[in-house]
Design an enzyme around this catalytic site. Structure first.
Site, PDB file in Angstrom:
ATOM      1  N   HIS A   1       3.375   3.054   2.050  1.00 14.97           N
ATOM      2  CA  HIS A   1       2.621   3.323   2.877  1.00 14.97           C
ATOM      3  C   HIS A   1       2.636   2.563   4.150  1.00 14.97           C
ATOM      4  O   HIS A   1       1.517   2.308   4.829  1.00 14.97           O
ATOM      5  CB  HIS A   1       1.058   3.683   2.385  1.00 14.97           C
ATOM      6  CG  HIS A   1       0.346   4.652   2.982  1.00 14.97           C
ATOM      7  ND1 HIS A   1       0.688   5.880   3.555  1.00 14.97           N
ATOM      8  CD2 HIS A   1      -0.996   4.658   3.429  1.00 14.97           C
ATOM      9  CE1 HIS A   1      -0.158   6.468   4.194  1.00 14.97           C
ATOM     10  NE2 HIS A   1      -1.436   5.720   4.088  1.00 14.97           N
TER      11      HIS A   1
ATOM     12  N   ASP B   1      -3.970   7.173  -1.471  1.00 14.41           N
ATOM     13  CA  ASP B   1      -3.491   6.481  -0.259  1.00 14.41           C
ATOM     14  C   ASP B   1      -4.337   5.129   0.016  1.00 14.41           C
ATOM     15  O   ASP B   1      -5.291   4.936  -0.432  1.00 14.41           O
ATOM     16  CB  ASP B   1      -3.431   7.315   0.726  1.00 14.41           C
ATOM     17  CG  ASP B   1      -2.438   8.315   1.195  1.00 14.41           C
ATOM     18  OD1 ASP B   1      -1.316   8.401  -0.110  1.00 14.41           O
ATOM     19  OD2 ASP B   1      -2.181   8.813   2.299  1.00 14.41           O
ATOM     20  N   ASP B   2      -3.592   4.315   0.489  1.00 17.97           N
ATOM     21  CA  ASP B   2      -4.159   2.944   1.428  1.00 17.97           C
ATOM     22  C   ASP B   2      -4.675   1.940   0.184  1.00 17.97           C
ATOM     23  O   ASP B   2      -5.118   0.705   0.714  1.00 17.97           O
ATOM     24  CB  ASP B   2      -5.614   3.346   1.990  1.00 17.97           C
ATOM     25  CG  ASP B   2      -5.137   4.455   3.301  1.00 17.97           C
ATOM     26  OD1 ASP B   2      -4.143   4.591   3.474  1.00 17.97           O
ATOM     27  OD2 ASP B   2      -6.131   5.010   3.409  1.00 17.97           O
TER      28      ASP B   2
ATOM     29  N   HIS C   1      -0.007  -0.142   8.057  1.00 21.78           N
ATOM     30  CA  HIS C   1      -0.851   1.151   8.467  1.00 21.78           C
ATOM     31  C   HIS C   1      -0.635   1.422   9.789  1.00 21.78           C
ATOM     32  O   HIS C   1      -1.619   2.205  10.108  1.00 21.78           O
ATOM     33  CB  HIS C   1      -2.356   1.393   7.902  1.00 21.78           C
ATOM     34  CG  HIS C   1      -2.553   2.699   7.498  1.00 21.78           C
ATOM     35  ND1 HIS C   1      -3.134   3.469   8.390  1.00 21.78           N
ATOM     36  CD2 HIS C   1      -2.480   3.411   6.176  1.00 21.78           C
ATOM     37  CE1 HIS C   1      -3.371   4.795   8.028  1.00 21.78           C
ATOM     38  NE2 HIS C   1      -3.108   4.611   6.586  1.00 21.78           N
TER      39      HIS C   1
ATOM     40  N   HIS D   1      -7.770   9.150  -1.694  1.00 25.66           N
ATOM     41  CA  HIS D   1      -7.719   7.771  -1.341  1.00 25.66           C
ATOM     42  C   HIS D   1      -8.316   7.030  -2.532  1.00 25.66           C
ATOM     43  O   HIS D   1      -9.452   7.511  -3.080  1.00 25.66           O
ATOM     44  CB  HIS D   1      -8.495   7.398  -0.170  1.00 25.66           C
ATOM     45  CG  HIS D   1      -7.641   8.342   1.008  1.00 25.66           C
ATOM     46  ND1 HIS D   1      -7.951   9.608   1.472  1.00 25.66           N
ATOM     47  CD2 HIS D   1      -6.945   7.749   2.142  1.00 25.66           C
ATOM     48  CE1 HIS D   1      -7.145   9.948   2.252  1.00 25.66           C
ATOM     49  NE2 HIS D   1      -6.575   9.056   2.825  1.00 25.66           N
TER      50      HIS D   1
END
Length: 708
Positions: free
Chosen positions: A129, A78-79, A133, A230
């Site tokens: 995603h 993620d991210d 965020h 991540h």
């Protein structure tokens, strides 16, 4: 129209900063995270099901919570993408022939599109995603649509694909769905997306250590699992190290690391983007890339300029102090006292309101002088006014209109004495001005002397601002330049020259619109010293409207550029010319032409910081710069023995007046770079600056002083 292009450039700079803030999550960013609430509206099969929520089917069919196939691990990140950690993660996956899913944010994808493309090229899947965020439970449907469209736009621009996978920010397992997050999953399903959460959370963002990350990520059984990791958001060295053990260990246990759709036995999540949509996406990425590059360069430029300007302020304070101590030291003399008569030249074109005050002030001089008024084809009776005064040592020379440099050269030819003082027809001298101005010629090395030009009409706001500028920006600078031996300009309002030196350099040139700067540079190149006489004061009438101020400063800045360009060969020459060329020209160019052009960045970043950035730090930084300028201004006023009350308007000057000067300089740059030509413009005068006993003049309409 003259204001339009500079204004558009400043607007473009602000737009670039806005775009930068947009992709750096400084604009439209929402940091709220909703605490867990009841889950009574969430279907039981979702709460007890797998980590892939499929709500894409018609409403009459229940949504499903799917599991991936046994012995399959879908490792997700993620991210990202992150320029440091994503490549290392990809290297590990490639090393162990493993694949996974990267849930990327739009902000990171737009900044590092090459990594998004690498993810796709190496066979991994992409997932949304959101763009920046946020917790989507706080968003309306329109807000969710915007997050998805921008996220897809970024992915398409980077890799040419769209994806049907989505992971909500701040999500965990399907059992954690509640009454706030479930409606989001339902709506996302209506849009055709699979919502992907996880079975096991490595909690690598906590940096618990490599062993703990592996322990939390490892499934307890042989059932298929989705692992959350991540590749961005901080130091992910532990994540990379964990992959080096986790991947081969799980493969030894018979697990396969695959994409999500493969683990579900479904078609790929990617669809190719073509046509106009693809070009629009690529244009979006290109705009952000350009914006990031330019604003990064501007940020570095601002830091460099800021450091140099602060250093210049420090140097200015030190050298101004040294200069004042030197010339005010008891018994200081430039050389033998200069008592011989001098010639004062007054070029005049339509100076009816001012010329009597100018001549009358010269008649009170305590130094022997002759005065030559060169009437450059005036149409308002300027020459007649002087002749009617019937003053024995004042002569009038009439000529057809040929421009100010030609008028001065004509005056030089008629001068009887070896020292020539030049002044403007709207300026008045104090009784001691000429005497103080010519004393430096006691030093045979001195070829020219700059006097102390003061604003006479300082009662208006614009006049007060120019008064501050003259005292701080001009006279304090002259002390600095005097000590460095690189005085760039003898002001047209008050300056003195050796007659033989003027003849050696060819007199006043008509090549530029800043003949005073041009002649000063010529003196430096000819080996003469140019100094500043602080007690030789002249009172001049400054422009009283924005329009007149614009015309004057536009000519000044453009003329200065012309003079610098004209004398550019001094950089490669030897002797005094080379010294001025390699020291004086770069300093003058940087601090008079280049750095002021970047000065608007201070104000643009101030606005940006107040609205989007760390407001407190921004305000402190701006006030710090302002206070430094106030200190310099106060010191300059003290040196010039001026009343500090005029500094009350200094903060407002920095906010408003400075902007005018920025745009003027920018317009001058545009004129120079486009090969445009600018004519000399005569400003409207009122005659308010007077010698004692003079009668006030009358206002007249603005006129032009043609070039010839």
């Amino acid at each position: 129209m003259r204001y339009l292009l500079p204004s558009l450039i400043l607007v473009a700079l602000m737009a670039m900063l806005m775009l930068r803030g947009y992709v750096h999550s400084e604009i439209e960013s929402d940091q709220r995270v909703r605490p867990s609430i009841d889950a009574d509206t969430v279907p039981d099969n979702i709460l007890k099901g797998g980590p892939v929520i499929d709500a894409t089917k018609p409403k009459e069919k229940k949504p499903e919570a799917l599991h991936v196939r046994d012995k399959h691990v879908v490792i997700t990140f993620d991210d990202g993408p992150d320029p440091t950690w994503t490549p290392r993660v990809l290297d590990k996956l490639k090393q162990y022939d493993a694949h996974g899913v990267f849930f990327v944010t739009g902000t990171m994808a737009t900044r590092y599109p090459e990594l998004v493309k690498r993810i796709v090229d190496e066979g991994h899947e992409l997932g949304l995603h959101t763009f920046n965020h946020p917790d989507l439970s706080y968003k309306t449907r329109d807000g969710i649509d915007w997050q998805f469209s921008q996220n897809q736009l970024a992915i398409a621009g980077a890799a040419g694909v769209h994806t049907s996978l989505f992971r909500p920010p701040y999500s965990s397992t399907s059992s954690a769905m509640d009454n706030a997050s479930w409606p989001v999953a339902e709506y996302v399903g209506e849009l055709g997306y699979l919502t992907v959460v996880n079975d096991t959370d490595s909690e690598d963002w906590k940096r618990p250590g490599v062993k703990e990350i592996i322990k939390r990520a490892t499934p307890k059984t042989t059932k298929g699992t989705i692992v959350l990791m991540h590749d961005s958001g901080g130091d992910r060295s532990q994540t990379v190290a964990a992959l080096d053990q986790f991947l081969p260990d799980m493969q030894k246990r018979g697990f396969r690391f695959t994409n999500l759709t493969e683990a579900l036995g479904a078609p790929t999540a990617h669809t190719q983007v073509t046509g106009l949509e693809l070009w629009k996406s690529k244009a979006f990425i290109a705009a952000i890339t350009v914006s990031d590059s330019i604003t990064d360069a501007l940020t570095w430029g601002l830091a460099i300029v800021g450091s140099l300007v602060i250093a210049r302020f420090g140097l200015m304070l030190i050298l101004s102090f040294v200069h004042a101590r030197k010339v005010r030291k008891r018994g200081f003399r430039w050389g033998p006292e200069v008592t011989r008569p001098v010639t004062v030249l007054v070029p005049a074109y339509n100076e009816r309101e001012c010329i009597a005050n100018t001549v009358r002030s010269l008649m009170s001089s305590d130094h022997p002088i002759e005065v030559i008024v060169i009437d450059d084809g005036s149409t308002d009776g300027t020459a007649d006014i002087v002749e009617q005064m019937r003053i024995p040592n004042v002569r009038v020379v009439r000529q057809q209109n040929s421009g100010k440099p030609a008028a001065l050269n004509n005056g030089i030819r008629h001068a009887r004495y070896d020292i020539i003082v030049m002044m403007d027809g709207d300026t008045v001298f104090e009784p001691s001005t000429v005497r103080e101005l010519v004393q430096p010629f006691g030093d045979p090395r001195v070829g020219a002397v700059a006097g102390n030009a003061k604003v006479g009409n300082r009662d208006s706001l614009i006049g007060a601002w120019q008064h501050i500028e003259y005292v701080m920006g001009f006279n304090l600078d002259r002390r600095l330049y005097d000590m460095l031996g690189i005085m760039p300009t003898i002001p047209g309002a008050i300056g003195a020259f050796r007659a033989d030196a003027l003849h050696r350099v060819g007199g006043m040139s008509e090549d530029t619109l800043a003949e005073d700067t041009d002649i000063t540079m010529a003196f430096h190149r000819d080996g003469w010293k140019v100094v500043y006489a602080e007690d030789a004061r002249a009172w001049t009438e400054a422009p009283e409207s924005v329009q007149q101020l614009w015309s004057q400063r536009y000519r000044w800045s453009y003329g200065t550029m012309q003079a610098i360009w004209k004398h550019r060969r001094a950089i490669i020459e030897k002797g005094p010319s080379g010294r001025f060329g390699r020291i004086g020209l770069p300093i003058v160019s940087l601090f008079m032409i280049v750095f002021p052009l970047l000065a608007p960045l201070i104000d643009i970043f101030l606005i940006y910081g107040l609205v989007f950035g760390p407001t407190g730090k921004t305000v402190i930084a701006w006030f710090g710069v302002l206070m430094l300028q106030v200190v310099c201004a106060a010191y300059a006023f003290r040196l010039d023995k001026e009343k500090m009350t005029h500094l009350i308007s200094f903060p407002l000057q920095q906010i408003l007046y400075r902007q005018i000067m920025y745009v003027v300089l920018l317009q001058s740059w545009i004129t120079a770079l486009t090969g445009g030509r600018l004519r000399w413009q005569k400003l409207r005068r009122t005659g308010v600056v007077e010698a004692p006993g003079a009668l006030p003049g009358q206002r007249r309409e603005e006129e032009r002083w043609p070039v010839g």
